[in-house]
Scaffold this active site. Structure first.
Site, mmCIF file in Angstrom:
data_model
loop_
_atom_site.group_PDB
_atom_site.id
_atom_site.type_symbol
_atom_site.label_atom_id
_atom_site.label_comp_id
_atom_site.label_asym_id
_atom_site.label_seq_id
_atom_site.Cartn_x
_atom_site.Cartn_y
_atom_site.Cartn_z
ATOM 1 N N ASP A 14 7.336 -49.132 75.907
ATOM 2 C CA ASP A 14 6.966 -47.732 75.673
ATOM 3 C C ASP A 14 8.159 -46.848 75.285
ATOM 4 O OD1 ASP A 14 4.292 -48.333 76.494
ATOM 5 O OD2 ASP A 14 4.914 -48.181 78.575
ATOM 6 N N GLU A 174 -3.827 -43.640 73.044
ATOM 7 C CA GLU A 174 -2.773 -43.263 73.991
ATOM 8 C C GLU A 174 -1.488 -42.917 73.254
ATOM 9 O OE1 GLU A 174 -3.081 -46.805 76.341
ATOM 10 O OE2 GLU A 174 -1.991 -48.032 74.913
#
Ligand code: 6LW
Length: 505
Positions: A14, A174
């Site tokens: 991420d 997301e």
């Protein structure tokens, strides 16, 4: 220049990146590991080194007794008016919060919470306003990006949270990030879930709240259509855009390396990849090589020769200088770790590696498939050794167990509900030190231990049982030196010396 992906190797998922004071800074998620949110610095986007973590105090993040792959989810880093902000979610408690630092080498603030749900929070600053976005579910149950304005000093919402985009139709929308380039606002996100269908999509609009028009060729970046021998890099998604001072645009994103053709397992975790971004005359952008990411890519970037970051020898001497790389499970209990000139002494507590708690554990991420590790263990700890650890339910342990002054060499595998002692060998009473050794390739770990003068092969295990495909979750393998001490007797220490872990051999 030609670059090698991943640019940050091993379990660093991420990624989010910002530019400040002529350098780049990157953060990654860290889940149950403490300290939280590894922080990297780079002069050129290609060569990165870790300078610390954003969450270094228990008061900033509560990870006590959280399950593996809970805790700290995807962070975003932004720089605004001389201040760095890192915003993330403690997913276990469903709380979004940010911390800030004026000195990137210093400590970060206490957390400031924001009352907007969802994960993967991000910030965008413009004209004195701070926009806060995260993902969530619309009234029809479908994923969407929510956005509000906040007071950046207090985290208070200044506006209602509004739905701004529903993505291109993929599941698990997301990782939203909002940018302004020229006259347009760009909202980039990930869809497809952080698996083989992962992808990056975007939309643009004339105001920060949209309406946003999706890019007609979404996804802009994905490896989902590359199978078998076409690419061992899979799961490309969750990205962030960055411009250099000349205005060239690049993207960092996550992806993972599968073990080989037709072996769709990854155990090193999700890693950081770099791709170029090209603009067309209408103000839309494309990324990577025809929308994909390759291991070796020619990128128009001005950078120093690339040091392949994962390829280093881990030794105690080296780790003294790079101590930011150590990590612990859930909590850092200072009294558990005593660094000496030659290594480290661990004082175990009553927690084992199977517990959702904080055993004495000094970890470092595995960053290459091919590795060779050796360490010498001595002391009277009831149990101590090394573990290749994915979660409390999936780990391989090579240990010395000391019961009634009799030491045994033990190889134990925990694969979900199956927990097995594969080998147990009594050691000669005169043996004070035991050399433990592990050799790995993409498919196997092979374990060796010293009995008397002899180094014995004790067994081997497939790496795939430590993969996310088998075990679930979002983490990657961390090698840990650990100790267990059921009576918490402070005199019973495990001493590790002569650590040598060659990765990328
Ligand atoms: C993260 C989400 C994702 O919050 O995985 O790859 C989740 N994308 O954006 C956990 O890392």
């Amino acid at each position: 220049m030609k670059i090698q992906n991943p640019i940050i190797r091993g379990f660093y998922p991420d990624p989010s990146v910002c530019r400040a004071n002529g350098k780049y800074y990157m953060v990654c998620s860290s889940f149950e590991y403490f300290p939280g949110v590894p922080l990297f610095e780079s002069d050129d986007l290609v060569n990165w080194h870790q300078i610390g973590h954003c969450l270094t105090k228990a008061s900033q993040v509560d990870l006590r007794q959280i399950n593996s792959s809970g805790g700290v989810f995807a962070p975003t880093i932004r720089y605004h008016e001389g201040r760095f902000y890192m915003v993330t979610t403690n997913d276990t408690y469903h709380k979004n919060f940010y911390v800030y630092a004026d000195d990137i080498y210093g400590e970060w603030s206490e957390p400031i919470f924001v009352e907007q749900d969802g994960i993967d929070p991000s910030l965008f600053f413009e004209d004195g306003k701070a926009y806060f976005m995260s993902n969530g579910s619309a009234s029809d149950g479908k994923g969407c990006i929510f956005q509000c304005e906040i007071d950046i000093a207090t985290g208070k919402r200044l506006t209602e949270s509004r739905q701004v985009w529903q993505g291109s139709g993929g599941r698990y929308l997301e990782s939203p990030h909002l940018y302004r380039f020229g006259d347009w606002y760009y909202l980039m996100a990930a869809e497809g879930g952080t698996e083989y269908g992962h992808m990056i999509t975007y939309a643009r609009g004339k105001s920060p709240y949209g309406p946003f028009e999706g890019y007609a060729q979404n996804p802009v970046l994905t490896n989902r259509n590359l199978g078998g021998h076409q690419s061992h890099i899979q799961g490309i998604g969750h990205g962030d855009l960055i411009q250099d001072e000349k205005g060239n645009t690049y993207m960092v994103c996550l992806g993972f390396r599968i073990q080989s053709d037709w072996m769709p397992y990854h155990h090193l975790g999700r890693e950081v990849f770099l791709a170029s971004v090209h603009w067309d005359e209408k103000g839309w952008f494309q990324a990577g090589i025809e929308g994909t990411v390759m291991q070796e890519m020619r990128i128009d970037i001005c950078a120093k020769e690339q040091e392949i970051a994962g390829k280093y020898d881990v030794t105690f001497e080296k780790m003294k200088k790079e101590s930011v790389r150590w990590c612990h499970l859930r909590e850092y209990r200072q009294e558990s770790y005593q660094f000496t000139d030659t290594g480290v002494k661990l004082c175990g507590n009553s927690f084992t590696l199977d517990d959702v708690d904080a055993p004495a554990f000094l970890g470092i991420r595995q960053s290459e498939f091919d590795t060779e590790l050796e360490v010498t263990l001595s002391g009277e700890a009831p149990e101590a050794g090394i573990t290749f650890y994915l979660s409390e339910d999936h780990h391989y342990d090579l240990a010395v167990i000391c019961k009634n002054s009799q030491k045994s060499l033990v190889l134990r595998f925990r694969i979900g509900d199956a927990k097995m002692v594969v080998k147990e060998i009594e050691l000669p009473v005169t043996q004070e030190k035991t050399t433990l050794k592990v050799v790995s390739d993409a498919a196997h770990y092979t374990f060796y231990g010293q009995c008397g003068e002899e180094q014995m092969e004790l067994g081997s295990a497939r790496t795939k049982y430590l993969s996310s495909e088998v075990a679930g979750g979002f983490t990657g393998v961390v090698m840990g030196m650990y100790a267990v001490n059921p009576q918490e007797d402070k005199g019973l220490l495990a001493e590790f010396t002569d650590l040598q872990w060659k990765q990328g051999i």
